[in-house]
Design an enzyme around this catalytic site. Structure first.
Site, PDB file in Angstrom:
ATOM      1  N   VAL A  88      79.240   8.898  19.788  1.00 50.90           N
ATOM      2  CA  VAL A  88      80.032   8.592  18.688  1.00 50.90           C
ATOM      3  C   VAL A  88      81.600   8.848  19.076  1.00 50.90           C
ATOM      4  CG1 VAL A  88      78.338   8.817  17.034  1.00 50.90           C
ATOM      5  CG2 VAL A  88      79.681  10.630  17.445  1.00 50.90           C
ATOM      6  N   GLU A 128      73.436  16.371  18.048  1.00 48.95           N
ATOM      7  CA  GLU A 128      74.333  16.676  19.231  1.00 48.95           C
ATOM      8  C   GLU A 128      75.737  16.032  18.782  1.00 48.95           C
ATOM      9  OE1 GLU A 128      75.974  18.426  22.066  1.00 48.95           O
ATOM     10  OE2 GLU A 128      73.799  18.629  22.162  1.00 48.95           O
ATOM     11  N   VAL A 130      78.496  15.165  20.677  1.00 50.34           N
ATOM     12  CA  VAL A 130      78.617  14.241  21.506  1.00 50.34           C
ATOM     13  C   VAL A 130      77.905  13.113  21.697  1.00 50.34           C
ATOM     14  CG1 VAL A 130      80.302  15.862  23.018  1.00 50.34           C
ATOM     15  CG2 VAL A 130      77.649  15.313  23.767  1.00 50.34           C
ATOM     16  N   GLU A 131      76.844  13.026  20.916  1.00 47.28           N
ATOM     17  CA  GLU A 131      75.842  11.787  20.970  1.00 47.28           C
ATOM     18  C   GLU A 131      75.891  11.383  19.764  1.00 47.28           C
ATOM     19  OE1 GLU A 131      72.220  12.372  23.527  1.00 47.28           O
ATOM     20  OE2 GLU A 131      72.911  14.218  24.083  1.00 47.28           O
ATOM     21  N   MET A 132      75.030  11.765  18.556  1.00 43.98           N
ATOM     22  CA  MET A 132      74.942  10.757  17.361  1.00 43.98           C
ATOM     23  C   MET A 132      75.700  11.881  16.167  1.00 43.98           C
ATOM     24  SD  MET A 132      71.260   9.428  18.216  1.00 43.98           S
ATOM     25  CE  MET A 132      70.868   8.154  17.344  1.00 43.98           C
TER      26      MET A 132
END
Ligand code: HEC
Ligand code: HEC
Length: 329
Positions: A88, A128, A130-132
Site C-alpha cells: 500500500v 504488515e 509495507v504490504e496490506m
C-alpha cells in the site's frame, strides 16, 4: 513397467492413479508428494471459491488498493516480476514475492522457513505495514458487512465471518493451486519421450548429473525446502535471512530453497530479486557464489560452454506449466 498407486488423499478420498514408470536418466522416479489438508481445514469447492474471492479482493488492504493477487499474479506464476514487492501507498517490502503455486506442498512457509502453515501465514501480509496494512479488527468488521462474505461464512463454516473463515478459505484456495504438468513432467513421469527437445534433455542431464543442482533442487518439487546459504553475498547487509528468527549466527544468509517450477516466468530471482536473468543465476553458481562462512559447501565453481548454458536454459523453460491458468481466464 506400469505400476498402480493408491493414494489416500486427506484420509477421505481414495484416488487411484496409473503411472508409467519412465526409465529416466537418473534411473529412479519419485512420485509427487500428496497435499496434506490440516484436520481443521478440509477442502471443499465452496471454500476454495470463497478463498479465491478473498485472494483477489483489494478491500483486504488499507485504502482498498492491494490484494494478495497484486503481488502473486496468476499470469506470472503467482509472483509479481519486480525485485521487491510493492504494498500500500507505494511502500516496498524487503523481499521478492515467491510463487504460491504448489503452496500446499510447503512443509514450512516464507523464505525464513519459520511459519508452519498457510493458515498462520495468511494474516501476516494483511497486517504488515509495507504490504496490506490492515488492522484485523477493522478488517473483519469491514468484511462481515459484505453480504456475499457473511452469507458464505454461514453456509460453509456455520459461523460469522471471522479470522478463522478468512485464513481457512484463503489457505484452501492456495492448496488448490497445482502446477505439475510441465513438459518435463510429461517426459519424466508420463514417459512421453518426445516431450523434451534434445537440447532440453541435455540441459536436464547437466542440471542433474554433471552439475550439483539437484542436491537442493531435485524433482519432483525442485527444492528440498531447507534454509540454505547459497553464497549470494559475502555481506548480507540488512536482510540476514533466517538469522532474524533465532539470532543464531549460523543462520546468516540462509533462505528456504525456492522451487524451480515455472522458473522462466518468475524473474527476477533470489529472496531480494537481485538476480535479473537465468543467465545471471548460472553466472552466480559457476563462480561458486561469493565467499561466506555459512555458504553451503556443495556450491563450487564450474565452467560450462555457451552451448551447455543454452541447454540448461532450455531445460528451465521446460519446467513451465501454465495449465492452472484455465481457472483464471
Ligand atoms: C505487497 C506484496 C504482497 C502481498 C500483498 C502479499 N504477499 Fe505473499 N509474499 C510477498 C513476499 C515479498 C513474500 C516473501 C516474504 C518472506 O518470505 O519473508 C510472500 C510470501 C508469501 C507466501 C510464502 C510462500 C513460500 O514459498 O513460503 C505465501 C503462502 C503468501 N505470500 C501468500 C499471500 C497471501 C495469502 C496474501 C494475501 C492475504 C499475500 N501473500 C499478500 C508479497 C506479498
Ligand atoms: C546447496 C543448495 C543449493 C544448490 C546445490 C543449488 N541451489 Fe539454487 N538456490 C539455493 C537457495 C538457498 C536459493 C535461494 C537463495 C536466496 O533466495 O537468496 C536458490 C535459488 C536458485 C534460483 C532462483 C530461484 C528463485 O525463484 O528466485 C535458481 C534459478 C537456482 N537456485 C538454480 C540453481 C542451479 C542452476 C543450481 C546448480 C548449478 C543450483 N541452483 C544449485 C540453494 C541451492
Amino acid at each position: 513397467m506400469t505400476i498402480r498407486f493408491l493414494l489416500i488423499l486427506g484420509g477421505i478420498v481414495s484416488v487411484s492413479l496409473f503411472l508409467t514408470e519412465c526409465k529416466s536418466s537418473s534411473g529412479s522416479v519419485s512420485l509427487y508428494p500428496t497435499i496434506e489438508h490440516p484436520a481443521d481445514n478440509p477442502s471443499s469447492e465452496a471454500k476454495i471459491e470463497l478463498g479465491r474471492k478473498l485472494f483477489f479482493d483489494t478491500r483486504l488492504s488499507k485504502g482498498d488498493a492491494i490484494a494478495c493477487v497484486s503481488c502473486h499474479r496468476p499470469d506470472f506464476a503467482f509472483t509479481d516480476r519486480i525485485p521487491l514487492s510493492q504494498g500500500v501507498e507505494g511502500r516496498h517490502t524487503e523481499r521478492n514475492s515467491p510463487s504460491v503455486l504448489n503452496a500446499g506442498y510447503l512443509p514450512t512457509v516464507m523464505f525464513d522457513a519459520h511459519i508452519e502453515t498457510l493458515e498462520k501465514q495468511a494474516i501476516v501480509p494483511i497486517q504488515e505495514h509495507v504490504e496490506m496494512d490492515m488492522d484485523m479488527k477493522t478488517l473483519l468488521n469491514k468484511l462481515r458487512a459484505i453480504p456475499e462474505y457473511s452469507e458464505a461464512a454461514r453456509e460453509i463454516f456455520d459461523r460469522d465471518f471471522d479470522a478463522w473463515v478468512l485464513t481457512r478459505s484463503i489457505s484452501a484456495f492456495q492448496r488448490s493451486l497445482i502446477s505439475l504438468n510441465s513438459r518435463f513432467d510429461q517426459y519424466y513421469y508420463q514417459n512421453e519421450k518426445s516431450a523434451l527437445t534434445d537440447s532440453e534433455k541435455r540441459g536436464w542431464k547437466l542440471f542433474s548429473k554433471e552439475l550439483y543442482c539437484t542436491e537442493c533442487h531435485a524433482p519432483p518439487m525442485f527444492t528440498n525446502y531447507e534454509p540454505i546459504n547459497n553464497g549470494l553475498y559475502s555481506d548480507y547487509g540488512k536482510d540476514k535471512g533466517r538469522f532474524r528468527i533465532h539470532n543464531d549466527s549460523t543462520d546468516i544468509g540462509k533462505f528456504k530453497v525456492p522451487s524451480l517450477r515455472n522458473i522462466d516466468l518468475t524473474h527476477p530471482y533470489m529472496h531480494d530479486g537481485s538476480v535479473r536473468t537465468l543467465e545471471d543465476v548460472i553466472a552466480h553458481y559457476s563462480k561458486g557464489g561469493n565467499p561466506h562462512k555459512n555458504k553451503d559447501e556443495r556450491i563450487v565453481p564450474f565452467s560450462i560452454s555457451d552451448d551447455e548454458q543454452t541447454d540448461l536454459i532450455h531445460f528451465f523453460e521446460a519446467l513451465t506449466d501454465t495449465s492452472y491458468m484455465k481457472d483464471f481466464r
